[in-house]
Design an enzyme around this catalytic site. Structure first.
Site, PDB file in Angstrom:
ATOM      1  N   GLY A 132     -16.880  10.366  64.147  1.00  0.00           N
ATOM      2  CA  GLY A 132     -15.796  11.052  63.438  1.00  0.00           C
ATOM      3  C   GLY A 132     -15.831  12.554  63.670  1.00  0.00           C
ATOM      4  O   GLY A 132     -16.242  13.315  62.789  1.00  0.00           O
ATOM      5  N   TYR A 133     -15.418  12.966  64.852  1.00  0.00           N
ATOM      6  CA  TYR A 133     -15.336  14.399  65.167  1.00  0.00           C
ATOM      7  C   TYR A 133     -13.875  14.868  65.118  1.00  0.00           C
ATOM      8  O   TYR A 133     -13.507  15.711  64.321  1.00  0.00           O
ATOM      9  CB  TYR A 133     -15.877  14.685  66.579  1.00  0.00           C
ATOM     10  CG  TYR A 133     -17.380  14.746  66.743  1.00  0.00           C
ATOM     11  CD1 TYR A 133     -18.248  14.120  65.868  1.00  0.00           C
ATOM     12  CD2 TYR A 133     -17.934  15.427  67.818  1.00  0.00           C
ATOM     13  CE1 TYR A 133     -19.620  14.177  66.057  1.00  0.00           C
ATOM     14  CE2 TYR A 133     -19.312  15.497  68.009  1.00  0.00           C
ATOM     15  CZ  TYR A 133     -20.143  14.874  67.127  1.00  0.00           C
ATOM     16  OH  TYR A 133     -21.496  14.938  67.315  1.00  0.00           O
ATOM     17  N   SER A 134     -13.054  14.300  66.024  1.00  0.00           N
ATOM     18  CA  SER A 134     -11.700  14.833  66.231  1.00  0.00           C
ATOM     19  C   SER A 134     -10.829  14.682  64.996  1.00  0.00           C
ATOM     20  O   SER A 134     -10.939  13.708  64.244  1.00  0.00           O
ATOM     21  CB  SER A 134     -11.032  14.114  67.404  1.00  0.00           C
ATOM     22  OG  SER A 134     -11.823  14.221  68.549  1.00  0.00           O
ATOM     23  N   GLU A 249     -24.127  12.254  74.735  1.00  0.00           N
ATOM     24  CA  GLU A 249     -22.947  11.531  75.228  1.00  0.00           C
ATOM     25  C   GLU A 249     -22.715  11.809  76.707  1.00  0.00           C
ATOM     26  O   GLU A 249     -22.266  10.945  77.450  1.00  0.00           O
ATOM     27  CB  GLU A 249     -21.714  11.965  74.420  1.00  0.00           C
ATOM     28  CG  GLU A 249     -20.447  11.214  74.786  1.00  0.00           C
ATOM     29  CD  GLU A 249     -19.279  11.519  73.862  1.00  0.00           C
ATOM     30  OE1 GLU A 249     -19.286  12.588  73.225  1.00  0.00           O
ATOM     31  OE2 GLU A 249     -18.355  10.692  73.783  1.00  0.00           O
ATOM     32  N   SER A 385     -12.555  17.476  77.535  1.00  0.00           N
ATOM     33  CA  SER A 385     -11.543  17.429  78.604  1.00  0.00           C
ATOM     34  C   SER A 385     -12.023  18.190  79.845  1.00  0.00           C
ATOM     35  O   SER A 385     -12.978  18.968  79.795  1.00  0.00           O
ATOM     36  CB  SER A 385     -10.226  18.040  78.106  1.00  0.00           C
ATOM     37  OG  SER A 385     -10.399  19.440  77.960  1.00  0.00           O
ATOM     38  N   GLU A 387     -10.675  20.694  81.271  1.00  0.00           N
ATOM     39  CA  GLU A 387     -10.594  22.153  81.108  1.00  0.00           C
ATOM     40  C   GLU A 387     -11.812  22.668  80.337  1.00  0.00           C
ATOM     41  O   GLU A 387     -12.368  23.716  80.666  1.00  0.00           O
ATOM     42  CB  GLU A 387      -9.300  22.524  80.349  1.00  0.00           C
ATOM     43  CG  GLU A 387      -8.017  22.311  81.150  1.00  0.00           C
ATOM     44  CD  GLU A 387      -7.611  20.851  81.250  1.00  0.00           C
ATOM     45  OE1 GLU A 387      -8.108  20.019  80.449  1.00  0.00           O
ATOM     46  OE2 GLU A 387      -6.794  20.511  82.144  1.00  0.00           O
TER      47      GLU A 387
END
Ligand SMILES: Cc1cc2nc3c(=O)[nH]c(=O)nc-3n(C[C@H](O)[C@H](O)[C@H](O)COP(=O)(O)OP(=O)(O)OC[C@H]3O[C@@H](n4cnc5c(N)ncnc54)[C@H](O)[C@@H]3O)c2cc1C
Length: 412
Positions: A132-134, A249, A385, A387
């Protein structure tokens, strides 16, 4: 990665291979190849049963130290394990988030009580985890987390919303980054809480993805409770712990995927031969580049392994993430171009779930190449991502000047 394998590693490879051959048979023979990106809900119960079967024989959490229920496998042996697992066609694992993310975090930062409480059920595949990060306004900019948690006597009360939470519907627990110091901002005042998912204060709403499946979800916390002791690190230390989890991760967990990538590449090359697309010089050129990419990833994996063996994976693991995410997405595009017009047609349309509602929509009936194309769009987004990886490489590997924004937004 088989050259120069030590006798001990060769013996380990033989042991893994024998066990998988002997056990992916009989009642588990049909489990071969089940699950995977875009097919997350396929035969979930069977895959869980398989994972518990592996656990009973000591083949889960192979890289964890023995005192925590693992096998104490070296980094090289972990890679061997993942390679052999992929070669044997082992089904997609159901508790990789617990095994590869939360478990190593608790081993590194948890208390003895937390290790005793949480590690054994991960090893046994009895408790599944989600991350539960984002949040709607906190993805790359993770420091913008708004979900709040407040200590009320002997428990925390959690309120807020997470999003893109993979496997939340299947999970028993969530490790959630929450703001626990009112009025704090950015990286300060965050805590890393362990929250039970199966309670009234948690509402999970699946998000239907391009593949027609719902691997990820929205998660709403509305007065969700967790014991006061279910915090990893001290209150306010959540950012540091959350970043360490991301390091895991991007580290060893992804090294075993090389075998699967090679198999997919060979499948696309074979498809090109069968459809005649191989006669197109542009397709041949892209296949050649794709093959070179495989070799580059192999060498990158070796370099990442060296970093992992020397301690936690360094920012160089961002190079691996950037390279494999981009390579895999391009392979999906190539597969579609090789398929040509046939790639545009699905075998069946999506429908309502078995309950007739929206709980779990039936996936489109896609072929493997369509699924690869659609799911691999996400490879350059999740786990940081492209970027964001470039920012990390620029600043922390190459030592280039930091992003100009005074209040930096990049996760990690
Ligand atoms: C398949 C999948 C599974 C996922 N599973 C989970 C999960 O289990 N748990 C979880 O917590 N999250 C999960 N996520 C969410 C994932 O971590 C986020 O999508 C990712 O961090 C990007 O955040 P965002 O979606 O908010 O996009 P944003 O951060 O809004 O980014 C939008 C675009 O802006 C770019 N951008 C943002 N900041 C910068 C910058 N500083 N410099 C340059 N470009 C920038 C990004 O690269 C991107 O192209 C998952 C995502 C996917 C696709």
């Amino acid at each position: 990665m088989k050259q120069n394998e030590s006798p001990a590693d060769r013996a380990f490879r033989a042991e893994v291979r024998d066990w998988l051959q002997g056990n992916l048979s009989g009642e588990f023979a049909h489990a071969r190849g089940l699950g995977g990106p875009g097919r997350e809900h396929e035969a979930f119960e069977e895959r869980l049963a398989w994972e518990r079967h592996m656990a009973a024989a000591g083949w889960t959490c192979v890289g964890w130290p023995r005192e925590h229920g693992g096998r104490g496998a070296t980094v090289e042996q972990q890679v061997i394990f993942h390679e052999e697992y992929a070669l044997a066609g082992g089904p997609a694992r159901v508790n990789h988030i617990g095994e590869n993310l939360l478990g190593p975090t608790i081993i590194a930062f948890g208390t003895d009580e937390q290790r005793a409480r949480f590690l054994p059920p991960i090893v046994a595949a009895r408790e599944l985890w989600c991350q539960g990060y984002s949040e709607p306004n906190a993805g790359s900019d993770l420091a913008n987390v708004q979900t709040r948690a407040e200590l009320a006597g002997d428990h925390w009360l959690v309120d807020g919303q997470k999003v893109w939470t993979s496997l939340a519907l299947e999970a028993d627990w969530c490790f959630a980054v929450c703001r626990t110091e009112p009025g704090s901002s950015r990286h300060k005042g965050l805590s890393y809480l362990l929250v039970p998912m199966r309670q009234d204060g948690v509402d999970i709403r699946p998000i239907v993805q391009l593949t027609g499946t719902s691997e990820f979800n929205e998660v709403f916390f509305d007065g969700a409770r967790t014991d006061a002791g279910n915090i990893v690190g001290a209150p306010g230390e959540g950012w540091r712990i959350a970043m360490a989890t991301l390091g895991f991760e991007r580290g060893v967990a992804t090294l075993g995927q090389q075998v699967g990538f090679r198999r997919e590449f060979e499948g696309v090359a074979d498809l090109a031969r069968r459809t005649g697309a191989i006669d197109d010089p542009l397709v041949r050129d892209r296949l050649t580049r794709s093959y070179m990419g495989l070799e580059i990833m192999r060498l990158n994996a070796v370099r990442t392994m060296a970093g992992v063996a020397a301690g936690a994976p360094g920012p160089e693991s961002s190079i691996s993430k950037l390279v494999w995410g981009t390579w895999h997405r391009e392979l999906g595009e190539l597969a579609m171009d090789v398929l040509g017009a046939a790639g545009l047609i699905a075998d069946g349309a999506p429908g309502a779930g078995p309950d007739g509602g929206s709980a779990k929509a039936q996936p489109y009936d896609l072929n493997d190449w369509q699924r690869l194309f659609l799911f691999s769009r996400s490879d350059t987004i999740y786990a940081g991502s492209n970027e964001i990886q470039r920012n990390i490489i620029a600043e922390r590997v190459l030592g280039l000047p930091r992003e100009p924004a005074a209040d930096r937004k990049a996760r990690g």
